[in-house]
Write a protein that holds these residues in place. Sequence first.
Motif, PDB file in Angstrom:
ATOM      1  N   GLY A   1     -51.466  35.408 -57.664  1.00 29.01           N
ATOM      2  CA  GLY A   1     -51.199  34.175 -58.379  1.00 29.01           C
ATOM      3  C   GLY A   1     -50.526  33.131 -57.509  1.00 29.01           C
ATOM      4  O   GLY A   1     -49.770  32.297 -58.003  1.00 29.01           O
TER       5      GLY A   1
ATOM      6  N   PHE B   1     -57.765  28.178 -43.983  1.00 28.01           N
ATOM      7  CA  PHE B   1     -59.219  28.030 -44.007  1.00 28.01           C
ATOM      8  C   PHE B   1     -59.626  26.613 -43.635  1.00 28.01           C
ATOM      9  O   PHE B   1     -60.676  26.402 -43.019  1.00 28.01           O
ATOM     10  CB  PHE B   1     -59.768  28.401 -45.383  1.00 28.01           C
ATOM     11  CG  PHE B   1     -59.721  29.868 -45.648  1.00 28.01           C
ATOM     12  CD1 PHE B   1     -60.202  30.759 -44.714  1.00 28.01           C
ATOM     13  CD2 PHE B   1     -59.177  30.362 -46.811  1.00 28.01           C
ATOM     14  CE1 PHE B   1     -60.153  32.110 -44.939  1.00 28.01           C
ATOM     15  CE2 PHE B   1     -59.124  31.712 -47.046  1.00 28.01           C
ATOM     16  CZ  PHE B   1     -59.614  32.592 -46.111  1.00 28.01           C
TER      17      PHE B   1
ATOM     18  N   ILE C   1     -63.911  33.672 -47.528  1.00 32.04           N
ATOM     19  CA  ILE C   1     -63.023  33.022 -48.491  1.00 32.04           C
ATOM     20  C   ILE C   1     -63.068  33.758 -49.822  1.00 32.04           C
ATOM     21  O   ILE C   1     -62.034  33.984 -50.452  1.00 32.04           O
ATOM     22  CB  ILE C   1     -63.398  31.539 -48.626  1.00 32.04           C
ATOM     23  CG1 ILE C   1     -63.114  30.816 -47.316  1.00 32.04           C
ATOM     24  CG2 ILE C   1     -62.630  30.899 -49.763  1.00 32.04           C
ATOM     25  CD1 ILE C   1     -63.470  29.371 -47.322  1.00 32.04           C
TER      26      ILE C   1
ATOM     27  N   LEU D   1     -51.011  30.882 -53.477  1.00 28.57           N
ATOM     28  CA  LEU D   1     -51.689  30.694 -52.196  1.00 28.57           C
ATOM     29  C   LEU D   1     -50.701  30.788 -51.035  1.00 28.57           C
ATOM     30  O   LEU D   1     -51.064  30.613 -49.896  1.00 28.57           O
ATOM     31  CB  LEU D   1     -52.370  29.325 -52.148  1.00 28.57           C
ATOM     32  CG  LEU D   1     -53.652  29.137 -52.940  1.00 28.57           C
ATOM     33  CD1 LEU D   1     -53.984  27.675 -53.019  1.00 28.57           C
ATOM     34  CD2 LEU D   1     -54.784  29.868 -52.298  1.00 28.57           C
TER      35      LEU D   1
ATOM     36  N   LEU E   1     -55.068  27.974 -48.093  1.00 36.89           N
ATOM     37  CA  LEU E   1     -56.033  26.859 -48.021  1.00 36.89           C
ATOM     38  C   LEU E   1     -55.910  26.150 -46.677  1.00 36.89           C
ATOM     39  O   LEU E   1     -56.920  25.785 -46.066  1.00 36.89           O
ATOM     40  CB  LEU E   1     -55.758  25.892 -49.169  1.00 36.89           C
ATOM     41  CG  LEU E   1     -56.829  24.865 -49.433  1.00 36.89           C
ATOM     42  CD1 LEU E   1     -58.062  25.544 -49.947  1.00 36.89           C
ATOM     43  CD2 LEU E   1     -56.350  23.851 -50.431  1.00 36.89           C
ATOM     44  N   PHE E   2     -54.671  25.992 -46.202  1.00 38.15           N
ATOM     45  CA  PHE E   2     -54.449  25.366 -44.892  1.00 38.15           C
ATOM     46  C   PHE E   2     -55.151  26.158 -43.804  1.00 38.15           C
ATOM     47  O   PHE E   2     -55.828  25.593 -42.945  1.00 38.15           O
ATOM     48  CB  PHE E   2     -52.944  25.292 -44.619  1.00 38.15           C
ATOM     49  CG  PHE E   2     -52.594  24.774 -43.256  1.00 38.15           C
ATOM     50  CD1 PHE E   2     -52.540  23.424 -43.017  1.00 38.15           C
ATOM     51  CD2 PHE E   2     -52.327  25.640 -42.213  1.00 38.15           C
ATOM     52  CE1 PHE E   2     -52.231  22.940 -41.769  1.00 38.15           C
ATOM     53  CE2 PHE E   2     -52.013  25.173 -40.960  1.00 38.15           C
ATOM     54  CZ  PHE E   2     -51.969  23.819 -40.743  1.00 38.15           C
TER      55      PHE E   2
ATOM     56  N   TYR F   1     -46.180  26.785 -46.284  1.00 33.36           N
ATOM     57  CA  TYR F   1     -46.762  25.847 -47.241  1.00 33.36           C
ATOM     58  C   TYR F   1     -47.063  26.531 -48.559  1.00 33.36           C
ATOM     59  O   TYR F   1     -47.375  27.718 -48.614  1.00 33.36           O
ATOM     60  CB  TYR F   1     -48.080  25.288 -46.705  1.00 33.36           C
ATOM     61  CG  TYR F   1     -47.916  24.250 -45.641  1.00 33.36           C
ATOM     62  CD1 TYR F   1     -47.003  23.222 -45.795  1.00 33.36           C
ATOM     63  CD2 TYR F   1     -48.678  24.302 -44.494  1.00 33.36           C
ATOM     64  CE1 TYR F   1     -46.863  22.268 -44.809  1.00 33.36           C
ATOM     65  CE2 TYR F   1     -48.541  23.356 -43.508  1.00 33.36           C
ATOM     66  CZ  TYR F   1     -47.623  22.346 -43.681  1.00 33.36           C
ATOM     67  OH  TYR F   1     -47.481  21.412 -42.706  1.00 33.36           O
ATOM     68  N   ASP F   2     -47.030  25.713 -49.601  1.00 34.94           N
ATOM     69  CA  ASP F   2     -47.385  26.181 -50.932  1.00 34.94           C
ATOM     70  C   ASP F   2     -48.858  26.572 -50.971  1.00 34.94           C
ATOM     71  O   ASP F   2     -49.256  27.479 -51.686  1.00 34.94           O
ATOM     72  CB  ASP F   2     -47.117  25.025 -51.910  1.00 34.94           C
ATOM     73  CG  ASP F   2     -46.812  25.549 -53.278  1.00 34.94           C
ATOM     74  OD1 ASP F   2     -46.431  26.725 -53.357  1.00 34.94           O
ATOM     75  OD2 ASP F   2     -46.954  24.794 -54.230  1.00 34.94           O
ATOM     76  N   ALA F   3     -49.682  25.854 -50.194  1.00 33.58           N
ATOM     77  CA  ALA F   3     -51.120  26.136 -50.152  1.00 33.58           C
ATOM     78  C   ALA F   3     -51.489  26.682 -48.779  1.00 33.58           C
ATOM     79  O   ALA F   3     -52.440  26.247 -48.159  1.00 33.58           O
ATOM     80  CB  ALA F   3     -51.913  24.879 -50.476  1.00 33.58           C
TER      81      ALA F   3
END
Lengths: 103, 171, 414
Positions: free
Chosen positions: C211, C159, C200, C213, C156-157, C151-153
């Motif tokens: 730069g 966490f 985090i 995630l 974040l996924f 994933y691009d994030a």
Amino acid sequence: MSPLQGCLLVSALLFAIGFAGAVSRRHAILALVGIELMLNAANLNFIAFWRYGAHPEALTGVMVVIFSIAIAAAEAAVGLALIIAIYRQYKTSNLDEVKDLKG
Amino acid sequence: MSLPFILIASVTLLAAAAAMSLRNLVHCALALTVTFAGLAALYLNLDAQFAGFAQILVYVGAVAILIVFAILLTRSGDTPNQAILAPGWIYGIAISALVFTALGWAVLNSSALPKPAAPAPEATVKNIGEWLMSKYVLPLEVIGLLLTAAMIGAVIIALREMKTKMEGDRP
Amino acid sequence: MSDRIQQVIEAFKHLSLVDKLDQFFVVLKQLVLAGVPEGWQPLVSGLLSVALVLGVFPGVFALITVIERKGLGRIQNRYGPNRVGIPFTKIRLCGFGQFIPDGIKSLTKEDIVPYAADHAVHFLAPIVMLIPVLLAYAVLPFGRNMTIADYDAGLLFFFAVGGAVEVSVFMAGWSSHNKYSLLGAMRAIAQMVSYEIPLILSAVTVVMIVGSLKLTDIVAHQSDYTCGIAHWYVFTPWGLAGCLLFFIAALAESNRCPFDLPEAESEIIAGYFTEYSGFKFALFFLGEYLGMFAIIGLGITLFLGGWTSPVSFLTWIPSYVWFLAKLVAIVFVFIWIRGTLPRLRMDQLMNLAWKFMLPLALINILVAGVWHFMGHDWQRWLVCGAIISGAYIGLGRGLMQNQKLGKRTYRFAE
């Protein structure tokens, strides 16, 4: 029915459920939960309009939702702190029994 | 209207209805968690990856936990014996039904909706970050200030006053 | 269809021997995918990846339980399990067969549900625990080209799904209707929420420098070598501080000693899973260890170069071997800590999180910014190192302010 209309209908139903709960339940926490649901319904609208709208490259909907999530977190924290303070004062978190303005 | 969308939407709405109608408050909070997760899945279904993950992180990871903590701190974790609905509940339900009817009618009959079948837009994390640091930098700062103020405010509200410490200790 | 299989085999033949070893599983998956019809490929691909995760990590879990028991035994001056080997033979394998009877025992035990328990929630809690933990593996890069969902994030996924574990802990503690369970759950949630913040924030430094995630990007940024030494972020001042903060927070997030208050046996029996037995207890146990492996895997990806090799002359070892080796090494450090340090008190736990780790993580973010904008001079090492060590000393002194550490005295029973 287009996908956008589907999203908007889901969001309208979510808003109605949240509103019904917020005004008709006695418990203070559930009123707050209802408000959270209404806020989430609004977020869903923003995402839907961003996705199927005219200028998806502007990312406006996503931005508003990100800010709105942050605001909702702040709102939940303050709201629940208030409910705990009210409980400490009146020994109840039933909204109907909290009538006095004076502590 | 794809099948995944209908499935996720019905789970979300059912959980929302449960969150507002169950007797036990902890069950309400858990149903609410399902609602939040379902909404995150809807965002993912609508290609808003970042918003979906942020929704899970903030709502499931923080707000839901905060709500169960508040339920336990106000000792309302047990199933109540008295009525759970406020006296004027019938008006509340009626008004919300009215609101839904009006919104639904407007959505189904509106001619102002944009035309569908747009291609999936690009919402990469990089784009979002660049926007946050350029066009939306002022809202970002304001949100930071708001969160700080809310944190301090919540701590002060929930803090026991020194005077009432002894009597407020046990109900 | 056979054309595609031929293509995959041809491409594999052209790889060098090192790449053949490295990409073996990737090519194997491509081979299977080439054999299935076009429309089924996403489903089959997903199933294969899930099967890999479900096969490898519970296997690692089984071995780690034995290593943990043996390691703790050695630290505490006893043997630990050393009898069970391969069944029906005389081969003992130093006791490494112990996980088989352990597993059989916990799967065949009676499943007791308390009379007053909330049955639905009690039943669902272990499942809700295991699902997010397994989901977290989706974004981890186990090796070169071996990420299930890039994933691009991705960070974040990771966490985000980690936050769902707290819900399951609450469900388990509340539904048991047992005061120890509820106390344990409350302690666990307070601890997880508190330590999630330094966790985090220490990961944010890496995101600032890279730069992105995306976890594969983070690994790619650490895969260069200078003088044969890899560019891992742990070798920079902010990276070292971030790495230590991350792993301390990871210890707390996975409820390991010295942060095992939620399941402190001597105070609250077993915390939130006091009322669980049999298969459900096994699921909690599995979920806890898999969660620990996932968070260590993330730490490895962020600070220890993911699947890259530390020195350039060892790059011929396959990437997934490096990943697993680092994982086992850090789990061993965790076991070592468990055998060495006493349990913290609740106030010490909270003080450490909020008064020491949180400010240090915030200062560390500042240092990462300074590091980025000072360019490639050698001075940045001095400046960043000075800020971090100054902050560490200052905050450490502040934390210990009112506590004088006198000479240790012993009192014996008379």
